[in-house]
Design an enzyme around this catalytic site. Structure first.
Site, PDB file in Angstrom:
ATOM      1  CG  HIS A  73      -2.101  -0.963   1.033  1.00  0.00           C
ATOM      2  ND1 HIS A  73      -2.029  -2.255   1.513  1.00  0.00           N
ATOM      3  CD2 HIS A  73      -3.323  -0.829   0.464  1.00  0.00           C
ATOM      4  CE1 HIS A  73      -3.163  -2.875   1.245  1.00  0.00           C
ATOM      5  NE2 HIS A  73      -3.971  -2.031   0.611  1.00  0.00           N
ATOM      6  CB  THR A 116       1.300   0.957   6.052  1.00  0.00           C
ATOM      7  OG1 THR A 116       2.218  -0.038   5.645  1.00  0.00           O
ATOM      8  CG2 THR A 116       2.028   2.262   6.302  1.00  0.00           C
TER       9      THR A 116
END
Length: 144
Positions: A73, A116
């Site tokens: 990501h 994250t």
């Protein structure tokens, strides 16, 4: 007590005429309004739910769904953020996940999370997708 009476009008005048470039602000507002709400590909991909706004104006933001093929990501967000910065826009990631899009059968599965940025609100993502003309006829399934 006389200083605030003198400084406040001076500060307002400076803000209006010197510190802010209204042509740039107007262009940035147009970029914010015209930025596509959904950018996705086909197949299995990562996606991010992102709030985009003008610098310092977080009250006037839009929530967009961006997806693509990337290893992780953060790599996807780096590409998106670079594109937004060229338009003069700021962004904040609200979360991430995974999508599996089958355009032929008009089916989509939304699930997973991003280590994250955290888990995106998949139901909000579904509402945004169903609100766009491209995905309004899709059967969207939200996983865990």
């Amino acid at each position: 007590m006389k200083y605030p009476q003198v400084i406040l009008p001076l500060r307002n005048t400076l803000n209006r005429y010197c510190l802010r470039n209204y042509a740039t602000t107007k262009r940035t507002v147009q970029n914010l309004k015209n930025y596509p709400q959904v950018k996705l590909g086909d197949g299995k991909l990562l996606y991010l739910l992102i709030s985009i706004y003008m610098h310092g104006e977080t009250l006037f933001s839009r929530t967009v769904v961006q997806g693509g093929r990337a290893k992780k990501h953060p790599y996807l967000y780096a590409e998106i953020r670079e594109e937004l910065e060229e338009l003069g826009l700021c962004s904040k990631v609200l979360g991430g996940g995974m999508m599996n899009i089958n355009a032929k059968s008009q089916e989509m599965t939304i699930d997973g999370k991003c280590n994250t940025f955290g888990r995106a609100d998949h139901h909000l993502t579904k509402e945004i997708l169903l609100g766009t003309p491209e995905y309004k006829n899709f059967k969207i399934t939200v996983g865990k």
